[in-house]
Design a protein around this motif. Structure first.
Motif, PDB file in Angstrom:
ATOM      1  N   UNK A  92       0.847  -1.209   0.000  1.00  0.00           N
ATOM      2  CA  UNK A  92       0.000   0.000   0.000  1.00  0.00           C
ATOM      3  C   UNK A  92       0.882   1.259   0.000  1.00  0.00           C
ATOM      4  N   UNK A  93       1.905   1.265   0.818  1.00  0.00           N
ATOM      5  CA  UNK A  93       2.809   2.432   0.869  1.00  0.00           C
ATOM      6  C   UNK A  93       3.519   2.610  -0.469  1.00  0.00           C
ATOM      7  N   UNK A  94       3.917   1.496  -1.062  1.00  0.00           N
ATOM      8  CA  UNK A  94       4.604   1.553  -2.359  1.00  0.00           C
ATOM      9  C   UNK A  94       3.712   2.225  -3.400  1.00  0.00           C
ATOM     10  N   UNK A  95       2.454   1.808  -3.422  1.00  0.00           N
ATOM     11  CA  UNK A  95       1.531   2.360  -4.421  1.00  0.00           C
ATOM     12  C   UNK A  95       1.276   3.846  -4.147  1.00  0.00           C
ATOM     13  N   UNK A  96       1.054   4.185  -2.879  1.00  0.00           N
ATOM     14  CA  UNK A  96       0.742   5.590  -2.551  1.00  0.00           C
ATOM     15  C   UNK A  96       1.919   6.499  -2.890  1.00  0.00           C
ATOM     16  N   UNK A  97       3.134   6.057  -2.551  1.00  0.00           N
ATOM     17  CA  UNK A  97       4.310   6.895  -2.827  1.00  0.00           C
ATOM     18  C   UNK A  97       4.511   7.028  -4.340  1.00  0.00           C
ATOM     19  N   UNK A  98       4.265   5.953  -5.062  1.00  0.00           N
ATOM     20  CA  UNK A  98       4.421   5.994  -6.521  1.00  0.00           C
ATOM     21  C   UNK A  98       3.392   6.938  -7.142  1.00  0.00           C
ATOM     22  N   UNK A  99       2.170   6.867  -6.653  1.00  0.00           N
ATOM     23  CA  UNK A  99       1.143   7.781  -7.185  1.00  0.00           C
ATOM     24  C   UNK A  99       1.492   9.234  -6.887  1.00  0.00           C
ATOM     25  N   UNK A 100       2.073   9.458  -5.713  1.00  0.00           N
ATOM     26  CA  UNK A 100       2.492  10.838  -5.392  1.00  0.00           C
ATOM     27  C   UNK A 100       3.566  11.315  -6.358  1.00  0.00           C
TER      28      UNK A 100
END
Ligand code: URA
Ligand code: ZN
Length: 389
Positions: free
Chosen positions: A223-231
């Motif tokens: 989840x953190x990986x996806x959120x940081x990537x989207x940012x």
């Protein structure tokens, strides 16, 4: 006089009493339930049920989740001098907007008080506790309400950052409506701690009962990986170079996947020209807790950060040279954490395995000097949070 090197915990949680009381009143997740302890008739215990689809048995919860004396005892047991305490998930995500705004404000004041009346750190003007405040990130909250909360947190002397989840006000952290919030945060000294809660679609984890292993070990960091990537993809880091973003659990799989991400961007007609830099560059602009329990993983993340920093500074031709990968450089963006009071030992032991392993991991990283390790243990945090003894 030699200055003592401090151990600083940047990933340590609390459910403030006001919040725990709210969870006790709830009849749906997230909640704290009371049940009879199995095999002990008439004896009740409280359980924490916060993850969607979690069995009602949840996880055990007790005073270590809200009692400041327990936090300080834990710190003393492990030689932790100073902690930057954050509210634990799921924060205010589940509340209607007016309640989220009201509770964010009250909890920020509570946390400032929790820190302000903590003991001072010997021979310094510092307290032993500082905090990450909360923004009312819940469905329907207006950008202006978020700005008011940023102002409140920035003005509270013991709050040095904010913790947030990945959902934003409903559409994730790359939501255009959050742009004023990022702008305001970048103008303060607040550190933004990005922490998971939702994991990934539970269907991916199958039917077998594996306890909490899959959501916590994999769902959280994915989840953190996806959120940081989207940012990164949203350009937030291009628009706000002063934003100081700390990723939980060393950013999950972000380091491992960063070159693949850069390649996918470079081959994608929608995204290829969107960012100012190669995607790997942004990893050198982030901060990472050192909560990964292994020295090889710490070393790897540190290498990737170093290389990413290299992408900011080096000519394209030098990108892959050994010079660009100086492991020590990456260490400056990594900070010790424990995730207390989660992951208590299953059987009584003196020290918590989760803490000891993270300290051993720092100690064991090949190529980090004693100074680099001291930085990860505490020096980097003092610098990042403006806490000079
Ligand atoms: N489990 C949680 O729900 N939160 C944490 O921060 C760690 C473990
Ligand atoms: Zn945590």
């Amino acid at each position: 006089m030699a200055v003592k090197r401090l151990l600083v915990d940047v990933h340590t949680h609390v459910y403030l009493p006001r919040y725990a009381n709210l969870l006790r009143t709830r009849t749906s997740v997230p909640r704290i339930v009371e049940r009879e302890r199995p095999g002990a008739q008439g004896v009740t215990e409280e359980r924490l049920v916060i993850l969607e689809d979690e069995p009602i048995s949840g996880r055990p919860i007790g005073s270590q989740y809200w009692d400041r004396t327990e936090k300080l005892k834990f710190m003393d047991l492990h030689g932790i001098d100073l902690s930057i305490v954050s509210s634990a998930n799921p924060w205010l995500d589940f509340l209607p907007a007016p309640s989220a705004c009201e509770l964010a404000s009250a909890l920020n004041t509570d946390l400032d008080e929790y820190c302000a009346s903590a003991p001072t750190l010997a021979d310094t003007a510092l307290r032993r506790l500082y905090g990450f405040g909360l923004l009312p990130l819940a469905l329907g909250v207006t950008p202006n309400a978020l700005l008011d909360a940023v102002k409140q947190v920035a003005a509270l002397p013991h709050l040095r950052g904010i913790i947030l989840g990945t959902r934003g006000i409903g559409s994730g952290l790359d939501d255009e409506l959050l742009e004023p919030m990022w702008e305001a945060l970048a103008e303060t000294d607040l550190v933004v701690f990005l922490h998971p809660h939702y994991g990934v679609d539970k269907k991916a984890f199958g039917e077998r009962d594996n306890g909490h292993v899959l959501p916590l070990a994999l769902g959280f960091p994915f989840e953190t990986t996806i959120a940081a990537t989207r940012l990164i993809l949203s350009g937030v880091l291009d628009r706000h170079p002063n934003l100081r973003l700390l990723l939980a659990h060393s950013g999950g799989a972000l380091a491992q996947l960063s070159s693949r991400l850069a390649s996918c961007i470079a081959h994608d007609p929608v995204a290829a020209t969107r960012l100012e830099h190669d995607a790997r560059h942004y990893l050198g602009r982030l901060y990472y807790d050192a909560v990964v329990y292994g020295c090889e993983e710490l070393g790897f993340v540190s290498d990737v950060i170093s290389r990413s920093t290299g992408y900011a500074n080096l000519k394209a031709s030098a990108k892959d040279s050994a010079e660009a990968v100086d492991r020590a450089f990456g260490s400056k963006r990594m900070l010790f954490g424990t995730d207390h009071p989660f992951f208590p030992p299953l059987s009584e032991t003196e020290k918590w395995k989760s803490v000891v392993e993270n300290l051993e991991a720092i100690e064991g990283v090949q190529g980090w000097s004693e100074g680099d390790k001291a930085g990860v243990r505490g020096g980097n945090a003092l610098e990042l949070f403006g806490l000079k003894p």
